[in-house]
Scaffold this motif. Structure first.
Motif, PDB file in Angstrom:
ATOM      1  N   GLU A 211      33.715   4.539  26.016  1.00  0.00           N
ATOM      2  CA  GLU A 211      32.363   4.586  26.456  1.00  0.00           C
ATOM      3  C   GLU A 211      31.495   5.465  25.668  1.00  0.00           C
ATOM      4  OE1 GLU A 211      34.511   7.840  28.764  1.00  0.00           O
ATOM      5  OE2 GLU A 211      34.905   5.834  27.999  1.00  0.00           O
ATOM      6  N   ASP A 212      31.861   6.411  24.961  1.00  0.00           N
ATOM      7  CA  ASP A 212      31.072   7.403  24.266  1.00  0.00           C
ATOM      8  C   ASP A 212      31.069   7.240  22.634  1.00  0.00           C
ATOM      9  OD1 ASP A 212      30.757   8.881  26.566  1.00  0.00           O
ATOM     10  OD2 ASP A 212      32.495  10.087  26.045  1.00  0.00           O
ATOM     11  N   TRP A 213      32.006   6.258  22.171  1.00  0.00           N
ATOM     12  CA  TRP A 213      32.093   5.856  20.899  1.00  0.00           C
ATOM     13  C   TRP A 213      30.853   4.802  20.163  1.00  0.00           C
ATOM     14  CZ3 TRP A 213      34.227   2.265  17.093  1.00  0.00           C
ATOM     15  CH2 TRP A 213      34.750   2.801  15.972  1.00  0.00           C
ATOM     16  N   ALA A 214      29.936   5.468  19.863  1.00  0.00           N
ATOM     17  CA  ALA A 214      28.697   4.835  19.150  1.00  0.00           C
ATOM     18  C   ALA A 214      28.946   4.831  17.599  1.00  0.00           C
ATOM     19  CB  ALA A 214      27.406   5.610  19.663  1.00  0.00           C
ATOM     20  N   ALA A 215      27.879   3.894  17.039  1.00  0.00           N
ATOM     21  CA  ALA A 215      27.835   3.909  15.633  1.00  0.00           C
ATOM     22  C   ALA A 215      27.830   5.186  15.056  1.00  0.00           C
ATOM     23  CB  ALA A 215      26.762   3.039  15.178  1.00  0.00           C
ATOM     24  N   GLY A 216      28.684   5.426  14.035  1.00  0.00           N
ATOM     25  CA  GLY A 216      28.768   6.611  13.217  1.00  0.00           C
ATOM     26  C   GLY A 216      29.712   7.743  13.875  1.00  0.00           C
ATOM     27  N   SER A 217      30.260   7.443  15.077  1.00  0.00           N
ATOM     28  CA  SER A 217      30.642   8.562  15.738  1.00  0.00           C
ATOM     29  C   SER A 217      32.600   8.332  15.741  1.00  0.00           C
ATOM     30  CB  SER A 217      30.641   8.800  17.251  1.00  0.00           C
ATOM     31  OG  SER A 217      30.770   7.413  17.989  1.00  0.00           O
ATOM     32  N   GLY A 218      33.129   9.399  16.045  1.00  0.00           N
ATOM     33  CA  GLY A 218      34.577   9.361  15.889  1.00  0.00           C
ATOM     34  C   GLY A 218      35.015  10.010  14.721  1.00  0.00           C
ATOM     35  N   THR A 219      36.334  10.389  14.626  1.00  0.00           N
ATOM     36  CA  THR A 219      36.797  11.045  13.367  1.00  0.00           C
ATOM     37  C   THR A 219      37.173   9.976  12.432  1.00  0.00           C
ATOM     38  OG1 THR A 219      39.118  10.857  14.169  1.00  0.00           O
ATOM     39  CG2 THR A 219      37.904  12.945  14.916  1.00  0.00           C
ATOM     40  N   ASP A 220      37.174  10.448  11.250  1.00  0.00           N
ATOM     41  CA  ASP A 220      37.445   9.588  10.043  1.00  0.00           C
ATOM     42  C   ASP A 220      38.835   8.635  10.319  1.00  0.00           C
ATOM     43  OD1 ASP A 220      35.750  10.575   8.687  1.00  0.00           O
ATOM     44  OD2 ASP A 220      36.741  11.775   7.244  1.00  0.00           O
ATOM     45  N   SER A 221      39.817   9.196  10.951  1.00  0.00           N
ATOM     46  CA  SER A 221      40.955   8.645  11.206  1.00  0.00           C
ATOM     47  C   SER A 221      40.738   7.659  12.290  1.00  0.00           C
ATOM     48  CB  SER A 221      42.201   9.705  11.562  1.00  0.00           C
ATOM     49  OG  SER A 221      42.606  10.339  10.353  1.00  0.00           O
ATOM     50  N   GLU A 222      40.022   7.844  13.456  1.00  0.00           N
ATOM     51  CA  GLU A 222      39.903   6.929  14.402  1.00  0.00           C
ATOM     52  C   GLU A 222      39.174   5.553  13.715  1.00  0.00           C
ATOM     53  OE1 GLU A 222      39.136  10.346  17.679  1.00  0.00           O
ATOM     54  OE2 GLU A 222      37.545   9.057  17.306  1.00  0.00           O
ATOM     55  N   ARG A 223      38.289   6.053  12.800  1.00  0.00           N
ATOM     56  CA  ARG A 223      37.379   4.993  12.260  1.00  0.00           C
ATOM     57  C   ARG A 223      38.376   3.990  11.332  1.00  0.00           C
ATOM     58  NH1 ARG A 223      32.447   4.954  13.912  1.00  0.00           N
ATOM     59  NH2 ARG A 223      31.656   3.478  12.491  1.00  0.00           N
ATOM     60  N   ILE A 224      39.221   4.825  10.583  1.00  0.00           N
ATOM     61  CA  ILE A 224      40.039   3.924   9.649  1.00  0.00           C
ATOM     62  C   ILE A 224      41.131   3.067  10.666  1.00  0.00           C
ATOM     63  CG2 ILE A 224      42.183   4.245   8.259  1.00  0.00           C
ATOM     64  CD1 ILE A 224      40.599   6.675   7.076  1.00  0.00           C
ATOM     65  N   LEU A 225      41.622   3.620  11.705  1.00  0.00           N
ATOM     66  CA  LEU A 225      42.469   2.861  12.578  1.00  0.00           C
ATOM     67  C   LEU A 225      41.744   1.698  13.282  1.00  0.00           C
ATOM     68  CD1 LEU A 225      45.276   2.467  13.918  1.00  0.00           C
ATOM     69  CD2 LEU A 225      44.463   4.186  15.759  1.00  0.00           C
ATOM     70  N   ALA A 226      40.393   1.755  13.563  1.00  0.00           N
ATOM     71  CA  ALA A 226      39.810   0.704  14.000  1.00  0.00           C
ATOM     72  C   ALA A 226      39.628  -0.255  13.015  1.00  0.00           C
ATOM     73  CB  ALA A 226      38.321   1.152  14.560  1.00  0.00           C
ATOM     74  N   GLN A 227      39.470  -0.024  11.749  1.00  0.00           N
ATOM     75  CA  GLN A 227      39.265  -0.873  10.738  1.00  0.00           C
ATOM     76  C   GLN A 227      40.502  -1.642  10.598  1.00  0.00           C
ATOM     77  OE1 GLN A 227      36.866  -0.339   7.467  1.00  0.00           O
ATOM     78  NE2 GLN A 227      37.893  -1.682   6.049  1.00  0.00           N
TER      79      GLN A 227
END
Length: 307
Positions: A211-227
């Protein structure tokens, strides 16, 4: 009382297991729930179900330090991971708390409280970060694995080794999630009632903050895992391996992040409808919108941009 049946018993002993401290039974007639003590006293419990009533009563649900707790139940055994709690221990508990040991699970530490002992129907259960699970390794508790991730960091100035994470079902009603603590060492264990599978999976991908994860937020690893999830969605049931520098392109500015230097693998064993719901949520992030569109249709106008 002839219509009441004993559905649950909890007995606490001194650590030696021989000297009884206290014992309670829970009785239900299908519409109301009562607690009976060793002295025969009866107490009416509040809750729509026996499970709710037990979870709301510390005398019935707490696993306490310095004691051996024996739980006996047939009707509620699948509910126990949602009912039982190790008192005074929570996922964010200070790592120096008495009785907490660093237990290796998936190449990283999970908090295990060895001063709280419990047996369920004669079998040992284990405390992980305040939750009770039936196996010595939290990861081995799963009967169905939805996602299985591995991040091989190799040897870098920031980390050394393989970090893993999983999410899946303990039983048809209970979801267990083990996610790396990307901003620190070890893993975070979460146990919850099964609701929306897609929402639970999002929580695992985004470290429990969908619910808090907006564009540009999250750690590098979280965003890599999402991709990586977007890539793995193309081949459900198969292992998808991608290097961190490929996954990080365009979404991670720090080229020295350990996630960029790592090798990433993910296997998804979930139904396509759940995958689509997760992709819908990720597509709301403008940095992932083209990637999701290209994963769904390689011939789409978004595909060149995604590449």
């Amino acid at each position: 009382m002839s219509d009441y049946t004993v559905v649950y018993e909890i007995a606490r002993y001194h650590d030696d297991g021989d000297r009884l401290v206290e014992r309670f039974e829970v009785l239900s007639d299908g519409t109301s729930v009562r607690r009976r003590g060793d002295d025969g006293s009866m107490t009416h419990l509040h809750g729509d179900t026996a499970a709710q009533a037990i979870a709301a009563d510390p005398d019935l649900c707490e696993i306490r330090a310095g004691e051996l707790t024996r739980v006996t139940t047939t009707a509620l055994v699948d509910e126990l991971p949602l009912i039982l709690r190790a008192s005074g221990t929570y996922p964010d508990q200070d790592s120096d708390a008495d009785g907490e040991d660093a237990y290796e699970d998936f190449g990283g530490c999970v908090a295990v409280y060895d001063d709280r002992k419990v047996e369920v129907n004669g079998h040992r259960w284990f405390v992980f970060s305040g939750y009770l699970l039936p196996t010595e390794r939290a990861s081995a508790s799963l009967t169905e694995t939805w996602a299985d991730m591995e991040c091989d960091t190799g040897s870098t100035p920031f980390s050394d080794g393989v970090v893993r994470g999983v999410i899946g079902l303990l039983n048809p009603s209970v979801v267990v999630s083990i996610a790396p603590s990307w901003e620190g060492s070890g893993h975070v264990v979460s146990v919850g009632r099964r609701g929306s599978d897609a929402y639970a999976l999002l929580g695992w991908l985004l470290c429990f903050r969908p619910e808090d994860w907006a564009a540009g937020s999250g750690t590098d690893s979280e965003r890599i895992l999402a991709q990586l999830f977007i890539e793995a969605s193309k081949t459900l049931g198969e292992r998808t391996g991608v290097s961190g520098d490929q996954l990080a392109a365009g979404i991670v500015e720090d080229n020295f992040s350990f996630g960029v230097a790592a090798g990433w693998d993910l296997t998804l064993n979930i139904t396509p409808d759940v995958v689509e719901k997760v992709l819908d949520r990720l597509a709301e992030d403008e940095e992932f919108a083209d990637l999701v569109a290209a994963a769904r249709d390689p011939e789409s106008k978004a595909a060149p941009r995604a590449r």
